[in-house]
Design a protein around this motif. Structure first.
Motif, PDB file in Angstrom:
ATOM      1  N   LYS A 206     -20.505  26.444 -32.814  1.00  0.00           N
ATOM      2  CA  LYS A 206     -20.764  27.740 -32.808  1.00  0.00           C
ATOM      3  C   LYS A 206     -20.952  28.590 -31.572  1.00  0.00           C
ATOM      4  O   LYS A 206     -21.039  29.208 -31.033  1.00  0.00           O
ATOM      5  N   THR A 207     -22.051  27.814 -31.525  1.00  0.00           N
ATOM      6  CA  THR A 207     -23.643  28.632 -29.902  1.00  0.00           C
ATOM      7  C   THR A 207     -22.800  28.061 -28.363  1.00  0.00           C
ATOM      8  O   THR A 207     -22.967  28.312 -27.568  1.00  0.00           O
ATOM      9  N   PHE A 208     -21.844  27.128 -28.809  1.00  0.00           N
ATOM     10  CA  PHE A 208     -21.585  25.741 -27.531  1.00  0.00           C
ATOM     11  C   PHE A 208     -23.148  26.618 -26.387  1.00  0.00           C
ATOM     12  O   PHE A 208     -23.030  25.359 -25.512  1.00  0.00           O
ATOM     13  N   ASP A 212     -27.711  18.051 -28.430  1.00  0.00           N
ATOM     14  CA  ASP A 212     -27.369  17.070 -28.816  1.00  0.00           C
ATOM     15  C   ASP A 212     -25.016  17.571 -28.399  1.00  0.00           C
ATOM     16  O   ASP A 212     -24.782  16.581 -28.626  1.00  0.00           O
ATOM     17  N   THR A 213     -24.937  18.713 -28.672  1.00  0.00           N
ATOM     18  CA  THR A 213     -23.256  18.441 -29.015  1.00  0.00           C
ATOM     19  C   THR A 213     -22.720  18.516 -27.740  1.00  0.00           C
ATOM     20  O   THR A 213     -21.854  17.855 -26.736  1.00  0.00           O
ATOM     21  N   MET A 214     -23.997  19.243 -26.685  1.00  0.00           N
ATOM     22  CA  MET A 214     -23.434  20.018 -25.522  1.00  0.00           C
ATOM     23  C   MET A 214     -23.744  18.663 -24.458  1.00  0.00           C
ATOM     24  O   MET A 214     -22.523  17.890 -23.663  1.00  0.00           O
ATOM     25  N   ASP A 504     -29.729  32.371 -42.967  1.00  0.00           N
ATOM     26  CA  ASP A 504     -30.178  32.514 -41.322  1.00  0.00           C
ATOM     27  C   ASP A 504     -30.850  31.746 -41.535  1.00  0.00           C
ATOM     28  O   ASP A 504     -31.073  30.399 -42.826  1.00  0.00           O
ATOM     29  N   GLN A 505     -31.492  30.748 -40.270  1.00  0.00           N
ATOM     30  CA  GLN A 505     -32.241  29.193 -40.413  1.00  0.00           C
ATOM     31  C   GLN A 505     -33.253  29.862 -39.445  1.00  0.00           C
ATOM     32  O   GLN A 505     -33.068  28.873 -38.665  1.00  0.00           O
ATOM     33  N   TRP A 506     -33.851  30.359 -39.329  1.00  0.00           N
ATOM     34  CA  TRP A 506     -34.753  30.499 -38.492  1.00  0.00           C
ATOM     35  C   TRP A 506     -36.067  28.830 -38.429  1.00  0.00           C
ATOM     36  O   TRP A 506     -36.471  29.019 -37.383  1.00  0.00           O
TER      37      TRP A 506
HETATM   38  O1  F6P Z   1     -29.449  23.960 -35.933  1.00  0.00           O
HETATM   39  C1  F6P Z   1     -29.702  24.428 -37.297  1.00  0.00           C
HETATM   40  C2  F6P Z   1     -28.429  24.800 -36.518  1.00  0.00           C
HETATM   41  O2  F6P Z   1     -28.197  26.094 -35.918  1.00  0.00           O
HETATM   42  C3  F6P Z   1     -27.053  24.969 -38.026  1.00  0.00           C
HETATM   43  O3  F6P Z   1     -26.992  26.283 -38.964  1.00  0.00           O
HETATM   44  C4  F6P Z   1     -25.912  25.298 -37.054  1.00  0.00           C
HETATM   45  O4  F6P Z   1     -25.077  24.379 -38.583  1.00  0.00           O
HETATM   46  C5  F6P Z   1     -25.788  23.618 -36.709  1.00  0.00           C
HETATM   47  O5  F6P Z   1     -26.969  23.557 -35.937  1.00  0.00           O
HETATM   48  C6  F6P Z   1     -24.902  23.687 -35.371  1.00  0.00           C
HETATM   49  O6  F6P Z   1     -24.738  25.259 -34.228  1.00  0.00           O
HETATM   50  P1  F6P Z   1     -23.792  24.926 -33.051  1.00  0.00           P
HETATM   51  O7  F6P Z   1     -22.495  25.364 -34.141  1.00  0.00           O
HETATM   52  O8  F6P Z   1     -23.907  26.691 -32.624  1.00  0.00           O
HETATM   53  O9  F6P Z   1     -23.649  23.611 -32.475  1.00  0.00           O
END
Ligand code: F6P
Length: 553
Positions: A206-208, A212-214, A504-506
């Motif tokens: 969602k945030t890009f 970990d994903t990047m 939310d998930q602060w």
């Molecule tokens: O670290 C928690 C979180 O923000 C989740 O709420 C979210 O699903 C996950 O990381 C992945 O976030 P993103 O889709 O922005 O990579």
């Protein structure tokens, strides 16, 4: 004392708990032959039996009164109509819109959300079907045989869980893989036997910006480029699902392969959006529509049913009963369908990231327990692992059991053995075994009286352990959609009762912040002194013992 725990109805529930806590469910069943009929509900192909819970009609009445007093019906309307109920992020929470019908009207900030969603879904379907039908070709004109979804949390768990659950609906010559862990083993294992010329990557974030994903996305890009070609060529092999199109473009993803999600979709509620691209590739757009249909059926049920016939509401209020009055700390999710093996982990994020909060909606620390520790495992496997504690441990662990009436081939030898366990376990947990029964049983086996008395304490089962059973016809897309949404709304209801923001998930931020600082500190061999002595000690030990004591290339 908070407002909640001082309310009349909360105090009445406390008094009621003191009256009923010693009652045994065995007696409740013995004295009421209609208990199953009174405490079970049906919705399409799902039967929800909640009769093996520690409740009476009075308990339910009080719990529903608590829900009424928390203004649950008003909150349900606020959810569906797009009010900014995620007040700490000033966001609406509209995952239900992702399941809406074309003719439904949902307008947010002047934008027709339903047509926005429909447009994006058509784009997702076009790409997914092109890959499935082999019309989509890679740079060497070969069809795609493997799709790798790179994401984490909500951008991983939902697509993974659904793809696993609907395995019988997937194509044999198209594999979908999932990579989430930044530990290189995960992506290396996934890529080891793949051919880059026939592999397609989905970067789901969602945030890009999720580290970990990047990191994994970059490794995938390098793997592809080293073997196949140039930066431009990744365009036939990469797509992104994100609300940050700018970063996706910078990564090199072609405009037409960037799919949007919106800030009003929480990550853990996003599998219904373009985040479901991997699912659509796996099962096809027709089956995905059925998944949405099953989800929508529960949305309608939740929005329109009276509280006493509303399955997510009953599920939630039972959870509140155990959590806040019995002081149960946890809850187990026990699917007996092998294809639901990722369901407990998926629900862990949905539930614990939503309701693991210690501050209420007005910013006050709560003085009551909120979301439980949720855990689970395939029921049959769990029977041979942790069920001992459920039966005879000192902790109360309410459990949900999910089981299908038939499976794909439904080989009777397997299915009857499976289902006999479902029924036996719920019965055993509820009834237990009395001293008289244990004594008689050992006597019938010919044990001598002294040995019987010695073993007796160990052979008694207290019982009175609550389970709810969700029995469904079969795990098809529609039923799966419904099952997921029953839990989504259950979590929402509990958030309303506990007066917390479930969206939310602060709590995940601090670790991310620290990791980003520490990551810099790991770039050289210098001793670190900026943390507490344990963290310094661990970092410095790691630095001294890692194989290469130089900055990573
Ligand atoms: O670290 C928690 C979180 O923000 C989740 O709420 C979210 O699903 C996950 O990381 C992945 O976030 P993103 O889709 O922005 O990579």
């Amino acid at each position: 004392m908070s407002d909640l725990t001082e309310t009349e109805v909360w105090l009445a529930l406390k008094r009621h708990y003191a009256e009923v806590r010693r009652q045994h469910m065995r007696d409740m069943f013995d004295s009421d032959r209609q208990r199953f009929d009174r405490f079970s509900l049906r919705l399409n192909d799902i039967l929800y039996d909640y009769s093996k819970n520690h409740i009476t009609a009075e308990t339910l009445g009080l719990l529903l009164k608590l829900a009424e007093e928390a203004q649950l019906p008003r909150w349900i309307e606020r959810l569906f109509s797009g009010d900014a109920i995620n007040h700490t992020e000033h966001r609406a929470v509209l995952h239900t819109a992702l399941r809406a019908r074309a003719e439904d009207k949902i307008v947010l900030d002047g934008v027709d959300v339903v047509s926005q969603i429909r447009n994006e879904r058509q784009r997702v379907n076009r790409l997914a079907e092109a890959i499935r039908t082999r019309d989509w070709r890679g740079v060497t004109n070969q069809p795609i045989t493997d799709v790798v979804n790179i994401g984490i949390g909500g951008s991983h768990l939902g697509p993974l869980m659904v793809t696993e659950a609907l395995r019988p609906y997937t194509l044999h010559d198209l594999d979908v893989h999932f990579v989430s862990n930044v530990d290189e083993n995960h992506i290396n294992d996934a890529l080891e036997f793949l051919n880059p010329e026939t592999t397609f990557f989905i970067i789901s974030s969602k945030t890009f910006t999720t580290q970990d994903t990047m990191v994994n996305a970059e490794t995938a890009r390098q793997w592809f480029i080293h073997q196949v070609g140039s930066d431009e060529q990744i365009q036939r092999h990469f797509a992104a699902v994100t609300s940050n199109a700018t970063l996706a473009r910078e990564f090199g993803i072609a405009e037409e392969n960037i799919f949007s999600i919106w800030d009003w979709v929480g990550g853990r509620y996003s599998l219904w959006s373009a985040i479901g691209l991997a699912i659509v590739i796996a099962i096809g757009s027709r089956q995905f529509d059925l998944l949405l249909e099953g989800a929508r059926d529960v949305d309608v049920h939740f929005r329109e049913s009276p509280l006493e016939r509303n399955i997510p509401v009953i599920m939630a209020m039972l959870g509140v009963w155990y959590n806040n009055f019995f002081n149960a700390q946890s809850m187990a999710i026990l699917p007996y369908d092998q294809h639901l093996h990722c369901f407990p982990t998926y629900l862990q994020q949905a539930d614990m990231e939503s309701n693991g909060k210690c501050v209420d909606r007005s910013g006050q620390a709560v003085d009551y327990s909120t979301g439980p520790v949720l855990f689970g495992e395939i029921g049959i496997a769990a029977q041979h692992a942790f069920f001992q504690l459920l039966h005879q441990g000192t902790k109360l662990v309410p459990a949900d059991i999910l089981a299908p009436i038939y499976t794909v081939r439904c080989i009777q030898r397997h299915h009857r053995a499976l289902m006999s366990n479902v029924f036996a376990q719920t019965e055993a947990l509820m009834r237990g075994k009395t001293a008289a029964e244990a004594r008689r049983e050992m006597g019938e086996k010919g044990l001598d009286p002294a040995e019987i008395e010695r073993l007796l304490p160990y052979r008694v089962f207290p019982g009175n352990r609550p389970t709810s059973t969700l029995l469904f016809k079969t795990l098809d897309p529609k039923t799966l959609g419904s099952l997921i949404v029953l839990y989504e709304h259950k979590i929402f209801v509990q958030g309303v009762i506990w007066n917390i923001n479930s969206f939310d998930q602060w709590g995940v931020e601090l670790g991310k912040q620290l990791a980003s600082t520490i990551r810099q500190e790991l770039n050289d061999a210098q001793e670190v002194t900026s943390h507490d002595c344990s963290t310094n000690g661990l970092i410095n030990y790691y630095k001294r013992h890692r194989p290469v004591n130089k900055p990573p290339t």
